[in-house]
Design a protein around this motif. Structure first.
Motif, short mmCIF file in Angstrom:
data_model
loop_
_atom_site.label_atom_id
_atom_site.label_comp_id
_atom_site.label_asym_id
_atom_site.label_seq_id
_atom_site.Cartn_x
_atom_site.Cartn_y
_atom_site.Cartn_z
N TYR A 491 0.84 -1.19 0.00
CA TYR A 491 0.00 0.00 0.00
C TYR A 491 0.88 1.25 0.00
CZ TYR A 491 -3.83 -3.17 1.02
OH TYR A 491 -4.74 -4.19 0.94
N LYS A 492 0.33 2.32 -0.56
CA LYS A 492 1.06 3.58 -0.65
C LYS A 492 0.26 4.70 0.00
CE LYS A 492 3.64 2.65 -4.93
NZ LYS A 492 4.98 2.84 -4.32
N ASN A 523 7.79 7.55 0.22
CA ASN A 523 8.68 6.79 -0.66
C ASN A 523 8.84 5.33 -0.27
OD1 ASN A 523 10.20 7.01 1.64
ND2 ASN A 523 11.86 8.20 0.73
N LYS A 524 8.01 4.85 0.64
CA LYS A 524 8.12 3.47 1.09
C LYS A 524 6.80 2.74 0.87
CE LYS A 524 8.82 0.80 5.37
NZ LYS A 524 9.04 0.92 6.83
N ASP A 539 5.94 10.43 8.71
CA ASP A 539 6.24 11.82 9.02
C ASP A 539 6.12 12.66 7.75
OD1 ASP A 539 6.82 11.31 11.73
OD2 ASP A 539 8.86 10.67 11.21
N ILE A 540 5.12 13.52 7.71
CA ILE A 540 4.88 14.36 6.54
C ILE A 540 5.85 15.54 6.56
CG2 ILE A 540 3.17 15.77 5.34
CD1 ILE A 540 1.02 14.07 6.75
N PRO A 541 6.61 15.76 5.49
CA PRO A 541 7.57 16.87 5.49
C PRO A 541 6.87 18.22 5.38
CG PRO A 541 7.52 15.84 3.35
CD PRO A 541 6.63 15.01 4.24
N SER A 542 7.58 19.26 5.80
CA SER A 542 7.06 20.62 5.64
C SER A 542 6.97 20.96 4.15
CB SER A 542 7.97 21.61 6.36
OG SER A 542 7.56 22.93 6.08
#
Length: 547
Positions: A491-492, A523-524, A539-542
């Motif tokens: 799943y993505k 990316n995983k 963890d969502i980047p800024s």
């Protein structure tokens, strides 16, 4: 009787003739069989005058290649910067290309001839991409460069073979979307590009993934990218990031309208709608009998009318109750249609039904009524009782309820006349065999989404390995998404930075100078194992760290 000399000599002539044919056959040149395929494009051996010539005064250029070649779409692919009023003439002579100039060249000017994808070898069609011939009519050759990369906003993949174009700022409004650029290149397999031999000045830069090879943005289906700020070129400029997106047309338009063979009207829109609706305004009394089925993305519509006794129909389209357009569609009053009721089921390609789910029977036509007594369900060849009811919101859908068991073999029989569609047509007899999937082939996935900024809004989309959208959630703070009883597999997670907080991804606009909302792809791949509870922290980047 003895042979004369001429008769005795004939066999010798025949033998000599056969031998000669054999020798010629053996000596004939044959095309080699097998071997690796030629993947090499033509290679320039010699240019007259030489490439990068200064103080250029010639009236023509000859380019000699190492093999025979062809020109494809030369007037669309080949560009000259600065542009000439009269296009040169291109002639192929054996393995050489002769370019005859028809215009007088400007003094002290660097000319760049970009051949795009025009040159390819004859046998395999291998293209010599982004080949340029450069010369200057003065003592100086412009040498500034612009480089960067192109990404597809939707897939987050680097886009190969996208056209990157530069327009001088003074010509931008006149040329973009109307004329082919004179300065352009094509991205490589990694999405990278370089524009060379540029003159100092101010430019607009665009990228285009086109549906036709004209290098002009003139189709709503094409992908476009642009840099919001112009490029002030007085030194080499690198790391330009361009994000391709499909621009949503400002004006609603119906791009296709017709009657299908079964009598329904089919419409295709040029853009998806948020809350679409349709009304039949003529003939009177028809609208009350209609059924409308919009596509998943609300950019198509199928309209079923119970009464088809008319020559023409007038259809009005709305979005959020706001009128968009009204069209006429003609049909012959005595026109006949062919209908055949068919069914689909929520059963996979291996004829497996998910445990704990009802059996969903979906018709291709709206069902007016059905007779449960003409529907049979057997479990290991024994007929069992079930309940079935039509969905209140979808007249194509029948929900069949039964407590299905593991390791049992099921057959659903839809006998003739079991279903009657809205036109009064009856179904033909059909069968469907299936079993229940194993519970251990499913698992539970918990995805913890950690936001970088609680003052902003986000939309998370969960996709399977086939890139099918499974679940969407909107959030502003750390949250968890739970997928219970999902099939094992990969799943993505895709995250939309929802800047206007409307819960969907918004495209950009070249005219308004607005960029599309950012999309970030985790990316995983998240692996969900059989009969297992998997937890993944994301963890969502800024948004400021994204290109």
């Amino acid at each position: 009787m003895p042979l004369n000399k001429k008769q005795a000599f004939l066999p010798q002539i025949f033998i000599a003739f056969i031998a000669a044919l054999f020798i010629i056959g053996c000596a004939s040149v044959q095309k080699p069989m097998g071997g690796p395929r030629d993947r090499t494009p033509p290679k320039l051996l010699k240019a007259t005058p030489e490439n990068m010539t200064r103080n250029f005064t010639a009236k023509s250029v000859t380019l000699q290649f190492d093999e025979y070649f062809k020109l494809t779409n030369q007037y669309a692919e080949i560009s000259i910067s600065p542009a000439m009023e009269r296009s040169p003439e291109y002639k192929i002579r054996q393995k050489s290309l002769v370019i005859d100039f028809k215009d007088t060249l400007h003094k002290n000017t660097t000319y760049v001839i970009n051949f795009g994808k025009a040159i390819a070898d004859v046998n395999e069609g291998n293209v010599l991409k982004n080949f340029t011939y450069v010369f200057s009519t003065g003592a100086h050759i412009d040498s500034l460069t612009v480089s960067g990369n192109v990404t597809n906003t939707d897939t987050q993949a680097k886009e190969k073979e996208a056209t990157v174009m530069l327009f001088p700022l003074s010509q931008d409004s006149v040329m973009f979307g109307k004329k082919k650029p004179s300065i352009y290149t094509t991205t490589d397999s990694a999405g990278n590009f370089t524009l060379s031999n540029l003159h100092d000045g101010t430019y607009r830069i665009y990228a285009l993934k086109e549906t036709s090879p004209d290098k002009i943005y003139n189709n709503d289906q094409e992908l476009i990218a642009f840099s919001k700020e112009p490029i002030h070129l007085n030194k080499d400029t690198s790391n330009i990031s361009l994000r391709l997106f499909k621009q949503i047309p400002e004006k609603f338009r119906i791009v296709d309208k017709h009657f299908d063979t079964d009598g329904k009207m089919f419409f295709t829109f040029n853009k998806p709608l948020r809350d679409p609706s349709i009304k039949i305004t003529y003939p009177p009394g028809i609208d009350e009998t209609k059924y409308v089925d919009f596509g998943k993305t609300n950019d198509t519509a199928m309209v079923y009318l119970k009464n088809l006794d008319f020559d023409s129909v007038r259809v009005a389209f709305f979005d959020k109750q706001k009128p968009l357009d009204t069209i006429f569609l003609r049909k012959g009053k005595k026109e006949t249609f062919t209908r055949n009721i068919t069914f689909k089921y929520n059963i996979d390609n291996n004829q497996l039904l998910q445990p704990g789910k009802d059996l969903l029977i979906t018709s291709n036509l709206p069902i007016d009524n059905f007779d449960p007594n003409l529907i049979a369900l057997t479990e290991d060849s024994l007929q069992v009782n079930f309940t079935a009811q039509k969905d209140q919101n979808n007249p194509k859908l029948i929900n069949l309820k039964y407590r299905f068991k593991q390791k049992a073999n099921y057959q659903l029989t839809l006998n003739e006349y079991a279903f009657t569609d809205m036109y009064g047509d009856k179904n033909k007899k059909s069968f469907k065999r299936f079993t229940l999937n194993k519970t251990e082939n499913y698992g539970t996935l918990t995805i913890k989404l950690n936001v970088p900024d609680t003052s902003k809004a986000y939309v998370a989309q969960i996709l399977n390995s086939e890139k099918q959208l499974l679940k969407t959630v909107t959030f502003t703070k750390n949250t968890s998404v739970i997928l219970k009883d999902y099939l094992t597999g990969k799943y993505k997670v895709r995250v939309i930075y929802d800047s206007n907080r409307n819960g969907i991804w918004d495209s950009g606009s070249v005219k308004k100078g607005t960029q599309p909302e950012h999309i970030w792809l985790y990316n995983k791949d998240i692996n969900l194992r059989a009969n297992w509870e998997t937890e993944e922290s994301v963890d969502i980047p800024s948004e400021s760290t994204l290109p």
